[in-house]
Write a protein that holds these residues in place. Sequence first.
Motif, PDB file in Angstrom:
ATOM      1  N   GLN A  24       5.083   7.709  -7.120  1.00 29.22           N
ATOM      2  CA  GLN A  24       5.173   6.434  -6.398  1.00 29.22           C
ATOM      3  C   GLN A  24       4.344   5.359  -7.096  1.00 29.22           C
ATOM      4  OE1 GLN A  24       7.029   5.431  -3.801  1.00 29.22           O
ATOM      5  NE2 GLN A  24       6.129   3.405  -3.926  1.00 29.22           N
ATOM      6  N   SER A  28       6.597   2.480  -9.101  1.00 30.09           N
ATOM      7  CA  SER A  28       6.700   1.245  -8.311  1.00 30.09           C
ATOM      8  C   SER A  28       6.273   0.018  -9.110  1.00 30.09           C
ATOM      9  CB  SER A  28       5.894   1.355  -7.020  1.00 30.09           C
ATOM     10  OG  SER A  28       4.520   1.438  -7.295  1.00 30.09           O
ATOM     11  N   THR A  33      12.307   3.112  -7.850  1.00 29.75           N
ATOM     12  CA  THR A  33      11.943   3.951  -6.709  1.00 29.75           C
ATOM     13  C   THR A  33      11.381   5.280  -7.195  1.00 29.75           C
ATOM     14  OG1 THR A  33      14.120   4.991  -6.566  1.00 29.75           O
ATOM     15  CG2 THR A  33      13.782   2.952  -5.287  1.00 29.75           C
ATOM     16  N   GLN A  34      10.654   5.944  -6.320  1.00 35.88           N
ATOM     17  CA  GLN A  34      10.095   7.255  -6.662  1.00 35.88           C
ATOM     18  C   GLN A  34      11.217   8.226  -6.988  1.00 35.88           C
ATOM     19  OE1 GLN A  34      10.303  10.203  -4.413  1.00 35.88           O
ATOM     20  NE2 GLN A  34       9.511  11.331  -6.157  1.00 35.88           N
TER      21      GLN A  34
END
Length: 101
Positions: A24, A28, A33-34
């Motif tokens: 994350q 980010s 997105t993760q």
Amino acid sequence: MPTVKTGEKIDARDIRRKLGLNQQQFWSTLGVTQSGGSRYESGRNMPKPVRELLRLVHVEHIDIKSIKREDWEVLEYLKTQEPDLFKSLKKSARSRSKKAA
């Protein structure tokens, strides 16, 4: 610190782990997105813009929020219209940053 040349294959997972970041945190900052980052780390082809952002942010440690359009335009102008000056400035900047380290 990891070093990666432009065009060289990037091992995002290795870079992320060396930086001590979770997915994350790492992805980010690139606007990924993760789950998207996880797919890249698992071998999915990473688009060139994402790969270059990763290199700039996590390898070169450039704060992309500080780059302005005018900066990019000057850089492109120098590279195409004044290549010798560009190479000279680039060499000087690298020498200066090595001295500071």
